[in-house]
Design an enzyme around this catalytic site. Structure first.
Site, PDB file in Angstrom:
ATOM      1  N   ARG A   1      17.434   0.072 -35.888  1.00  0.00           N
ATOM      2  CA  ARG A   1      18.056   0.888 -36.931  1.00  0.00           C
ATOM      3  C   ARG A   1      18.671   0.009 -38.018  1.00  0.00           C
ATOM      4  NH1 ARG A   1      20.373   6.849 -35.727  1.00  0.00           N
ATOM      5  NH2 ARG A   1      20.336   7.518 -37.869  1.00  0.00           N
ATOM      6  N   CYS A   2      17.919  -1.012 -38.414  1.00  0.00           N
ATOM      7  CA  CYS A   2      18.375  -1.858 -39.511  1.00  0.00           C
ATOM      8  C   CYS A   2      17.157  -2.581 -40.070  1.00  0.00           C
ATOM      9  CB  CYS A   2      19.410  -2.861 -39.043  1.00  0.00           C
ATOM     10  SG  CYS A   2      18.795  -4.457 -38.516  1.00  0.00           S
TER      11      CYS A   2
ATOM     12  N   GLN B   1       5.801   4.243 -34.662  1.00  0.00           N
ATOM     13  CA  GLN B   1       6.477   4.373 -35.947  1.00  0.00           C
ATOM     14  C   GLN B   1       5.580   3.889 -37.083  1.00  0.00           C
ATOM     15  OE1 GLN B   1      10.579   2.885 -33.937  1.00  0.00           O
ATOM     16  NE2 GLN B   1      10.691   3.026 -36.146  1.00  0.00           N
TER      17      GLN B   1
ATOM     18  N   GLU C   1      19.679   3.775 -41.764  1.00  0.00           N
ATOM     19  CA  GLU C   1      20.267   2.719 -40.948  1.00  0.00           C
ATOM     20  C   GLU C   1      21.635   2.272 -41.422  1.00  0.00           C
ATOM     21  OE1 GLU C   1      17.667  -0.822 -42.975  1.00  0.00           O
ATOM     22  OE2 GLU C   1      16.838   0.462 -41.448  1.00  0.00           O
TER      23      GLU C   1
END
Ligand code: FES
Ligand code: FES
Lengths: 784, 168
Positions: A367-368, A220, A737
């Protein structure tokens, strides 16, 4: 349904994704699809124990397996000074264990062979002798003086990693003591896993002849990975070429550097051949970084009429054996300090203590943005407890405490400056979609008939877009992002970014953004990411930072291009530059719009017909260091019913209204919300990486670690409000997110609401049916 | 029928996407890897190895199977369809088109398996409800799209294909 990519003002349009044709034809090129000549395969020997001394590692038998080429142990790495690697959190982690293993499935040796199967055969023939030690699985026990010290390498006298605090403790305690109403809850977010469907992996390809390493990796953050690898391996950074191919989901899992990566690189250098290593699902779930594992205690003080006065939060964070959490350097507990949420808390204090245990390392921002999910979950849960305590509708309590639109920019007591928002409007939109008062009436009726029906609300504020370099860095590297735009003579564009998508649709949305700025069509803009030899340096895609940071860079790079284009346009229109105007698609002479040129005309001129003395070409690069983070918000409402026979919760409706500022592509935004809600649903109802007291991982595959399927996943209803970010070049805030951050509290609040008439105010996730059934049983609510 | 065995490897013959192919495989080789590594068709993915995620789904004699749970040798002499065989002459299959139109994918990793499961579903059903589609894809996990758009895509493909047949 979808708009055409050839439109010249494509911002805000639901353009169909450009990347899809290759995926729906099976022509995506994911890591495991890459095959290089003479490539070998690697597999890892892993510890069956959570805590044990290694007495010996014998590899001779493995060499006897047909096809096995090499075996690597921790001792071998130690001889190369590579036994330990730095983590993104500034700790160190064993690459291959020496001395002691500290979690089950820890990497002990690596085997390289001609085929995957032979490598696995080799693994089964590596003989490791262990002396089991008692594992420390409970983080509270880990902090006690009775606990054995796990990290002998750190000369620690206990298992404490860090203490971090923010806010004013004295004032907070004083405010709590003087608040007429105080509620207190224990809130736990268990250990969960991002579990993208494509596991992590890499191919390391070291060329002896050139000294260059090409490293294909599920990444990523390819540039950050290149830098870290240069630091670990000692290879010069310009001799490392990182390629991140198509990525089958990341969700934070593909941010850290894993021991398998380092082993593959070492083996490739050693053998002079490409080495492929791909985790199995079990390796992914047991060793690749987990998320959450926060044990929190929260207290809210308030007045009798429902105005909050103070928030205090105390947390134990179980980080496992090594502190490998992906956090910006200055925030050991990430952006947890957004814990005051959408509410006007005059004073607040939060503290977090990190702890070592015998579990897999990590603590990724799943996802945050770095512990924002934990923070949101906490505040949205405890606000509901307060609502029950005051016998106030949770909607009303929220309304009384929202930061008002005119208060932005808002300075929170825990240090952040919120950029913009209209929380009441977002909530009103959600209430209207679900018809809240009607829902409450129905709930009343159904309750009278003995049904367990609950309505749960979560009105959260997110903090995304890491981040401004005055506060944000990872291992010292500032967290800007970048974009380079080149317009070719025929008006076609290549744009390269430091971000790297994993399914978020950058190839379309960034094309739209740049096309809008340049008055070209999105079809004419090719987006390239993920190749460190071509893309400018950037910190990658996670923490919803692509649109806020790389998107800012893209807009500003495009504006730089436009600035030069304007000069060329003046020359073509034969007017002074002051007399040129841009209407979004063309340059024209002021007051004389009949004389105009397009960006494509200008592009050709940039290579053929320039003003005297001007440098040819039409391109620009921008490194965007955002002035602040962005603060999207949302209002989510869940309606659930509980089966009194089984404890199964049925989500009857779910409405999500999000405000992520300016929207580039509404279809993509909605898709991101659907996906995040589904992950949030899994977290609320079915997921936990649990361990037994011997340290065995109880959820090492998809049969035990449940991922929502289409059958139980609710139908999602979505809505939107738009409060642009005042400081972002196009007003965008980021969205990926938000649904994962905001939804778990809505689900749990709904289930608690269903049981509130029976005195239930708190439930610990995941809300497995058996757990709910036990609660029903306690309250005499079960039926057979 | 006798089998060709060379160096402990067995010759496996299959018809894949209408084409007759053969390659040597170890007895333990899984069909998923045979298709990917031996036949070079990488549209079929592997995400779990344990029959849980469905990204390896292919049609074996028209029936959707998880190819990580079939041995390559078991497929000997059989007919296989993979995502690469959907669509004709460079044209997308209506199902592929519907996935594209309805944003039925994000990272695309689950998509080939999802397409194969629903190809069989569309072939074998007259009318379809949302519930049936959700049931049919319950063995295919997706971590990105939240299923709503996938279901929408399948129902729309069914409708479009129905219209096509009526036109004929
Ligand atoms: S790889 Fe076959 S079902 Fe997951
Ligand atoms: S689109 Fe990513 S897993 Fe389905």
């Amino acid at each position: 349904m979808s708009m055409d990519v050839t439109e010249t003002q494509p911002l805000g349009k639901a353009i169909k994704r450009k990347e899809d044709p290759r995926f729906i034809r099976g022509q995506g090129r994911y890591l495991d699809d890459i095959v290089l000549p003479h490539m070998l395969y690697m597999a890892l020997v892993r510890s069956p124990y959570a805590h044990a001394r290694i007495k010996s590692v014998r590899t001779e038998d493995a060499y006897a397996v047909k096809g096995v080429k090499a075996v690597l142990t921790g001792e071998d790495l130690a001889a190369m000074n590579l036994a330990w690697m730095p983590t993104l959190a500034g700790d160190q982690q064993m690459v291959l264990a020496t001395g002691k293993v500290l979690f089950q499935y820890q990497e002990v040796a690596a085997v390289v062979a001609e085929t995957r199967e032979a490598a696995e055969d080799g693994v089964s023939r590596v003989d490791v002798e262990y002396e089991p030690l008692t594992p420390v699985m409970d983080p509270f026990f880990a902090l006690s003086s009775d606990a054995p010290i796990l990290r002998e390498d750190r000369e620690q006298t206990n298992n404490h990693i860090f203490h971090w605090e923010v806010g004013n403790k004295e004032d907070t305690d004083a405010a709590l003591a003087s608040s007429p109403v105080v509620v207190k809850e224990q809130i736990r977010m268990p250990r969960v896993h991002p579990a993208p469907l494509e596991p992590c992996g890499c191919i390391a390809d070291y060329q002896n002849s050139t000294g260059k390493l090409t490293w294909y990796v599920t990444s990523q953050a390819p540039h950050a990975h290149r830098t870290v690898l240069a630091m670990v391996s000692g290879l010069p950074e310009h001799m490392i070429h990182v390629v991140s191919p198509d990525i089958g989901g990341g969700f934070g899992n593909k941010v850290p550097v894993y021991p398998g990566y380092v082993c593959a690189v070492v083996m490739s250098i050693k053998l002079g051949q490409p080495i492929k290593w791909i985790e199995t699902r079990t390796e992914n779930l047991t060793t690749t970084n987990f998320a959450r594992d926060y044990h929190m205690t929260a207290e809210i003080g308030a007045t009798e009429d429902g105005h909050v006065t103070v928030l205090k939060v105390t947390t134990i964070a179980d980080h496992g054996a090594f502190d490998a959490a992906a956090d910006p350097s200055k925030f050991p507990a990430g952006l947890f300090s957004i814990v005051t949420g959408s509410y006007r808390f005059p004073v607040a204090f939060a503290e977090v203590d990190g702890v070592y245990t015998n579990k897999a390392p990590g603590g990724v921002a799943y996802r945050c943005s770095f512990r924002v999910t934990e923070a949101s979950f906490l505040i949205e849960r405890v606000m509901n407890t307060l609502a029950y305590r005051l016998s106030l509708d949770p909607v009303e309590l929220r309304r009384r405490n929202f930061i008002a639109p005119e208060e932005f920019p808002y300075q929170s007591p825990l240090g952040w400056v919120y950029d913009s928002g209209n929380y009441a409007k977002t909530l009103d939109t959600a209430l209207a979609i679900i018809d809240y008062s009607q829902m409450r009436r129905e709930q009343e009726k159904r309750r009278e008939q003995g049904e367990l029906v609950g309505i749960g609300i979560s009105t959260f504020t997110e903090i995304v877009g890491a981040g401004p370099s005055h506060t944000f860095d990872i291992l010292g590297i500032k967290m800007f992002d970048s974009c380079e735009i080149r317009i070719h003579p025929t008006g076609k564009v290549i744009a390269r970014l430091g971000a790297r998508h994993q399914g978020q649709g950058h190839e379309t949305t960034f094309a739209q953004l740049i096309a809008q700025e340049l008055g070209l069509s999105a079809a004419d803009v090719l987006i390239e990411e993920g190749d460190t030899d071509t893309a400018p340096y950037g910190l990658g895609t996670y923490a919803s930072r692509s649109t806020p940071t790389a998107g800012g860079a893209a807009a500003l790079a495009a504006r730089r291009v436009r600035k030069k284009a304007e000069q060329i346009a003046a020359h073509l229109l034969e007017v002074s530059q002051d007399d040129v105007q841009w209407d979004g698609t063309r340059f024209s002479a002021k007051g004389l719009s009949s004389r105009s040129v397009t960006m494509a005309d200008v592009a050709l001129a940039a290579y053929t017909n320039l003003p005297e003395g001007m440098e040819p070409g039409l391109e620009a690069t921008y490194y965007y260091d955002p002035p602040n983070l962005t603060f999207p918000n949302g209002a989510y409402i869940a309606v659930v019913s509980i089966d009194r026979g089984t404890g199964q919760v049925h989500v009857e409706r779910f409405v999500a209204v999000d405000d992520c500022g300016t929207v580039i592509n509404p279809m993509v935004v909605e898709g991101q919300i659907h996906g995040g809600l589904t992950e949030g649903f899994g977290i609320a109802f079915m997921q936990e990486i649990a361990f037994d007291s011997d340290g065995n991982n109880l959820a090492p595959n998809f049969m035990d670690y449940l991922v929502p399927t289409a059958v139980e996943t609710p139908h999602w209803e979505t809505g939107r409000t738009v409060t642009p970010s005042p400081h972002h070049p196009i007003g965008a805030k980021g969205v990926g997110e938000s649904p994962n951050v905001g939804s778990p509290a809505a689900f749990v609040n709904a289930v608690v609401d269903a049981l509130a008439p029976y005195g239930v105010t708190n439930l610990e996730i995941p809300l497995f049916p058996w757990k709910i059934w036990e609660v029903l049983k306690q309250h005499g609510l079960t039926v057979s | 029928m006798g089998r060709t065995v060379i160096n402990d490897q067995i010759m496996v013959h299959v018809t894949i996407n209408g084409e007759s192919r053969h390659a040597l495989a170890e007895p333990r080789t899984l069909l998923a890897y045979f298709i990917r590594d031996n036949l070079g068709l990488t549209g079929t993915h592997v995400g779990c190895d344990t029959t849980s995620c469905g990204v390896c789904t292919v049609l074996l004699d028209g029936v959707p199977v998880k190819s990580c749970t079939v041995l390559a040798v078991q497929a000997d002499g059989h007919d296989i369809e993979t995502v690469e065989g959907l669509g004709h002459n460079g044209q997308l299959h209506p199902l592929q088109q519907a996935f594209w139109d309805n944003h039925g994918l994000q990272c695309g990793f689950c998509t080939p398996g999802m397409l194969m499961t629903t190809t069989a579903l569309l072939r074998n059903s007259v009318d379809l409800t949302e519930h049936e589609v959700r049931r049919a894809i319950s063995g295919n996990l997706c971590r990105c799209t939240g299923y709503v758009n996938i279901v929408k895509a399948v129902l729309e493909a069914k409708r479009r294909m129905g219209e096509e047949t009526r036109k004929v």
